[in-house]
Design an enzyme around this catalytic site. Structure first.
Site, PDB file in Angstrom:
ATOM      1  N   CYS A 124       0.851  -1.183   0.000  1.00  0.00           N
ATOM      2  CA  CYS A 124       0.000   0.000   0.000  1.00  0.00           C
ATOM      3  C   CYS A 124       0.894   1.243   0.000  1.00  0.00           C
ATOM      4  CB  CYS A 124      -0.940   0.093   1.184  1.00  0.00           C
ATOM      5  SG  CYS A 124      -2.108  -1.251   1.255  1.00  0.00           S
TER       6      CYS A 124
ATOM      7  N   ARG B 119       3.852  -0.030  -4.855  1.00  0.00           N
ATOM      8  CA  ARG B 119       3.628  -0.647  -3.545  1.00  0.00           C
ATOM      9  C   ARG B 119       2.289  -1.388  -3.460  1.00  0.00           C
ATOM     10  NH1 ARG B 119       7.102   1.355   0.432  1.00  0.00           N
ATOM     11  NH2 ARG B 119       5.702   0.386   1.919  1.00  0.00           N
TER      12      ARG B 119
ATOM     13  N   TRP C  92      -3.035  -2.490  -1.810  1.00  0.00           N
ATOM     14  CA  TRP C  92      -2.817  -3.914  -2.075  1.00  0.00           C
ATOM     15  C   TRP C  92      -3.745  -4.623  -1.103  1.00  0.00           C
ATOM     16  CZ3 TRP C  92      -1.235  -8.391   0.455  1.00  0.00           C
ATOM     17  CH2 TRP C  92      -0.891  -9.466  -0.379  1.00  0.00           C
TER      18      TRP C  92
ATOM     19  N   ASN D  36      -1.892   1.433   6.079  1.00  0.00           N
ATOM     20  CA  ASN D  36      -1.102   0.348   5.532  1.00  0.00           C
ATOM     21  C   ASN D  36      -0.842  -0.604   6.684  1.00  0.00           C
ATOM     22  OD1 ASN D  36       0.813  -1.329   4.397  1.00  0.00           O
ATOM     23  ND2 ASN D  36       2.427   0.224   4.313  1.00  0.00           N
ATOM     24  N   GLY D  37      -1.092  -1.895   6.491  1.00  0.00           N
ATOM     25  CA  GLY D  37      -0.854  -2.858   7.564  1.00  0.00           C
ATOM     26  C   GLY D  37      -2.072  -3.728   7.783  1.00  0.00           C
TER      27      GLY D  37
ATOM     28  N   GLU E 239      16.385 -18.378  -8.762  1.00  0.00           N
ATOM     29  CA  GLU E 239      15.989 -16.994  -9.012  1.00  0.00           C
ATOM     30  C   GLU E 239      15.448 -16.834 -10.442  1.00  0.00           C
ATOM     31  OE1 GLU E 239      15.177 -14.428  -7.684  1.00  0.00           O
ATOM     32  OE2 GLU E 239      15.552 -12.756  -9.041  1.00  0.00           O
TER      33      GLU E 239
ATOM     34  N   LYS F 131      11.777 -15.351 -11.356  1.00  0.00           N
ATOM     35  CA  LYS F 131      11.621 -14.183 -12.235  1.00  0.00           C
ATOM     36  C   LYS F 131      10.615 -14.487 -13.339  1.00  0.00           C
ATOM     37  CE  LYS F 131      12.767 -11.632 -10.726  1.00  0.00           C
ATOM     38  NZ  LYS F 131      13.293 -11.261  -9.423  1.00  0.00           N
TER      39      LYS F 131
ATOM     40  N   GLU G  14       6.891 -14.881 -11.883  1.00  0.00           N
ATOM     41  CA  GLU G  14       6.210 -13.719 -11.304  1.00  0.00           C
ATOM     42  C   GLU G  14       5.789 -12.681 -12.341  1.00  0.00           C
ATOM     43  OE1 GLU G  14       8.217 -11.149  -8.423  1.00  0.00           O
ATOM     44  OE2 GLU G  14      10.155 -11.618  -9.319  1.00  0.00           O
TER      45      GLU G  14
ATOM     46  N   HIS H  68      13.744 -38.142 -10.211  1.00  0.00           N
ATOM     47  CA  HIS H  68      13.057 -38.684  -9.028  1.00  0.00           C
ATOM     48  C   HIS H  68      11.603 -38.238  -8.997  1.00  0.00           C
ATOM     49  CE1 HIS H  68      16.761 -40.373  -7.539  1.00  0.00           C
ATOM     50  NE2 HIS H  68      17.352 -39.234  -7.897  1.00  0.00           N
TER      51      HIS H  68
ATOM     52  N   LYS I 190       5.491  -4.361  -4.321  1.00  0.00           N
ATOM     53  CA  LYS I 190       6.939  -4.324  -4.184  1.00  0.00           C
ATOM     54  C   LYS I 190       7.426  -4.696  -2.794  1.00  0.00           C
ATOM     55  CE  LYS I 190      11.098  -3.441  -5.609  1.00  0.00           C
ATOM     56  NZ  LYS I 190      11.686  -4.525  -6.412  1.00  0.00           N
TER      57      LYS I 190
HETATM   58  O1  M6R Z   1      12.478  -6.073  -0.014  1.00  0.00           O
HETATM   59  P1  M6R Z   1      12.915  -7.484   0.127  1.00  0.00           P
HETATM   60  O2  M6R Z   1      14.191  -7.785  -0.535  1.00  0.00           O
HETATM   61  O3  M6R Z   1      12.916  -7.941   1.571  1.00  0.00           O
HETATM   62  O4  M6R Z   1      11.791  -8.332  -0.609  1.00  0.00           O
HETATM   63  C1  M6R Z   1      11.816  -9.722  -0.622  1.00  0.00           C
HETATM   64  C2  M6R Z   1      10.860 -10.273  -1.641  1.00  0.00           C
HETATM   65  O5  M6R Z   1       9.554  -9.846  -1.368  1.00  0.00           O
HETATM   66  C3  M6R Z   1      11.216  -9.861  -3.069  1.00  0.00           C
HETATM   67  O6  M6R Z   1      12.510 -10.221  -3.394  1.00  0.00           O
HETATM   68  C4  M6R Z   1      10.232 -10.519  -4.061  1.00  0.00           C
HETATM   69  O7  M6R Z   1      10.412 -11.895  -4.071  1.00  0.00           O
HETATM   70  C5  M6R Z   1      10.397  -9.927  -5.462  1.00  0.00           C
HETATM   71  N1  M6R Z   1       9.109  -9.752  -6.062  1.00  0.00           N
HETATM   72  C6  M6R Z   1      11.128 -10.791  -6.384  1.00  0.00           C
HETATM   73  O8  M6R Z   1      11.266 -10.259  -7.647  1.00  0.00           O
END
Ligand code: M6R
Length: 606
Positions: A2, A27, A76, A100-101, A479, A483, A486, A502, A601
């Site tokens: 948010c 956000r 969000w 937010n929260g 990773e 990527k 997502e 397996h 984010k």
């Molecule tokens: O701000 P942070 O690095 O703590 O965030 C961790 C994850 O939320 C963040 O890396 C998330 O997985 C990204 N969307 C990946 O691209």
């Protein structure tokens, strides 16, 4: 999660809020809304809409309103679906509120105060607005104090009272919020990107203090009413850094910023070709005094940690564990005074990572955090901070932050190996020179990205994709798969190449994309055998090796070679290939690359 913006001052509040919301949209982007006080009588304007900030902006286009005080929110969703009613701000009597929260006890509050029939939305936030209004009888501080005493959970609240025309009140617990004052007025925001067009000086709103934004200044007081002077901070990047600068997407821009981000993170920490952290206040005792290392993080940051473990453990020969922050608290972690906890976070606000940090400190461990955002909660609560210098990362999919997290782990690993007598000075110097060579390897991939786009056009047709590798290559593959899934919504999984047979190999069909990473000489042959196994079942193989590797005939459909000075450093160029593959795949599918569905984010709720 948010985005929050509030402004009171001489400027046109509507413009300031809409501009701020655009900056903060990364956000959360389920819905957006604003509330403005007119300054005349009890006039209050509320506009909120499901959908992106652009939809809100369109609604506001022909609005004729004179206001110099208002609050805005980009959501969000946590409690209640995505619709206009659940969007913030929420109004209850004289109170207008954004949040937010998560208010954990909102159900109890509804019952305790008999709010059930008054609520119009399904949100926990509206309950807080109701409670504030219940306690408000002209004294905002009293109402805030009494409300906060009733609430459990995390919150950043921005509050306006209908009869106080030019002031905004803020209070927070865990969820981040910053404030800044300049000649034209006062601002509050969930992060500095919304404030940076106006000023680079700001402060982080301290938890459990009440902040009052007025046109001529900001005051802070504790719950007893004593004045507080928060520590002022300065942002060391400018507004251009948070704009696309000619790139179609933030993600592509951020991928291209990686050589610079690497240089900014590595170079200031080199002294005569060796890593030196005296400026960071990290002494060798911190690195040599532990008998185990626990890496704690979420998502991409956790996958950077997987690479860190695969690199560091074999060199320093003490146990290095990688822990998913959201699980850490619930699995009785083996952390004590002899453990160094390495916390990794781009935002420095991820709530699960923060909770893990706090638990580690309670267990007596020392916490060294690798953080990108200056002054963030994780940075402030850690014993030692190793700042990465990626600049602002706006795309939800992390790229340059991952790259500099890796570089930081390599630097820390090197210094630790020296401090523990595992590297001679000469070995450390060679290691660092290979690390700095990786910057040009990253640059080379960026210069030759056309073929990656071609490969993406084939991946874009798939429903599923698999990433395989062994050892360090497996760590990077994790990773790569995150990527791709997502931002392209293709189901993607990463496997240690030897593990496929397996079970998972049952999923391989004709043309299933398998992205195979094989950059480690000592296990190259084994990985190649595993690739043959998927190839024999019809997989469409994209193979990534080091330049000069011997490529068996008909082992793959597409081959990328990365320039690497040593196997340990192949992650840097490989990461770029995997990022670009995901980027182009998403873009070709016409998806919202920077704001993928359901994500935000900075994950500030558990
Ligand atoms: O701000 P942070 O690095 O703590 O965030 C961790 C994850 O939320 C963040 O890396 C998330 O997985 C990204 N969307 C990946 O691209």
């Amino acid at each position: 999660m948010c985005g929050i913006i509030g402004y009171t001052g001489r400027l046109d509040a509507l413009n300031v809020l809409l501009r701020g919301l655009e900056q903060l949209e990364y956000r959360g982007y389920d819905s957006a809304g604003i509330a403005l006080l007119s300054g005349k009588g009890d006039d209050r304007l509320l506009i909120k809409k499901a959908g992106p900030v652009a939809a809100l902006k369109e609604t506001c286009e022909n609005l004729k309103v004179e206001s110099h005080c208002g609050i805005g929110h980009t959501r969000w969703a946590t409690h209640g679906g995505v619709n206009d009613t659940n969007a913030h701000p929420h109004i209850a009597g004289k109170v207008t509120l954004i949040h937010n929260g998560i208010i954990e006890n909102y159900h109890n509050l509804i019952e305790k105060f008999g709010f059930r029939d008054l609520l119009v939305s399904e949100t926990d936030t509206e309950v807080a607005a109701r409670l504030l209004n219940y306690y408000y009888s002209g004294d905002p501080y009293e109402a805030i104090r009494r409300t906060i005493r009733e609430i459990t959970g995390s919150y950043a609240f921005c509050i306006m009272f209908e009869d106080i025309h030019d002031k905004i009140f803020c209070v927070r617990n865990v969820s981040p919020m910053v404030a800044a004052h300049m000649e034209d007025g006062s601002f509050v925001a969930s992060d500095v990107t919304a404030v940076i067009p106006y000023t680079n000086r700001y402060f982080v709103i301290p938890e459990y203090q009440i902040v009052t934004l007025g046109q001529d200044g900001i005051s802070v007081q504790d719950f007893e009413g004593n004045p507080v002077s928060p520590e002022m901070l300065e942002v060391n990047w400018n507004i251009e850094a948070a704009q696309k600068n000619g790139f179609p997407h933030f993600m592509l821009k951020e991928i291209h910023e990686q050589p610079e981000a690497l240089r900014n993170t590595i170079t200031p920490r080199l002294e005569n070709g060796l890593p030196d952290f005296s400026e960071d206040g990290i002494l060798d005792e911190v690195l040599s005094g532990c008998d185990k290392i626990a890496i704690v993080a979420c998502g991409t940051a956790m996958y950077a940690g997987m690479v860190g473990k695969a690199l560091i453990e074999p060199i320093i020969k003490i146990p290095v564990s990688v822990n998913i922050a959201s699980e850490f608290r619930y699995e009785s972690p083996l952390v004590d005074e002899k453990t160094l906890v390495l916390v990794i976070s781009q935002s420095g606000e991820t709530i699960d990572t923060l909770a893990a940090l706090r638990l580690s400190k309670e267990c007596g461990a020392k916490v060294l955090s690798i953080v990108n955002v200056k002054g963030s909660t994780i940075a402030r609560e850690s014993d030692y901070v190793f700042y990465t210098h990626a600049g602002p990362e706006i795309a939800v999919a992390s790229t340059k932050a991952y790259m500099v997290q890796l570089a930081s782990l390599y630097l820390i690993g090197c210094r630790m190996s020296m401090a523990r007598g595992k590297f001679t000075e000469a070995e450390a110097r060679t290691f660092i020179s290979r690390l700095t060579d990786s910057i040009s390897a990253v640059q080379k991939i960026l210069e030759n990205k056309k073929r990656i786009k071609e490969a993406a056009s084939l991946v874009a047709k798939a429903q599923d994709a698999f990433f395989v590798g062994r050892g360090l290559d497996y760590a990077f593959s994790l990773e790569g798969s995150l990527k791709l899934k997502e931002i392209s919504y293709i189901h993607a999984e990463a496997y240690a190449a030897g593990e496929l047979k397996h079970g998972t190999i049952a999923l391989i069909e004709k043309d299933t994309p398998v992205i195979a990473v094989a950059t480690q000489d000592h296990i190259y042959g084994k990985t190649i055998s595993n690739i043959r196994e998927v190839r024999a079942r019809g997989a469409f193989v994209i193979l990534i090796t080091k330049t000069g590797a011997e490529i068996p005939e008909d082992i793959c459909d597409i081959h990328f070679a990365v320039p690497v000075s040593h196997d340990q450093f192949s992650v840097f160029p490989v990461a770029v290939i995997l990022q670009l593959l995901a980027y182009y795949t998403s873009d070709m599918k016409g998806l919202n690359v920077d704001k993928p569905r359901n994500l935000a984010k900075s994950v500030t709720v558990e």
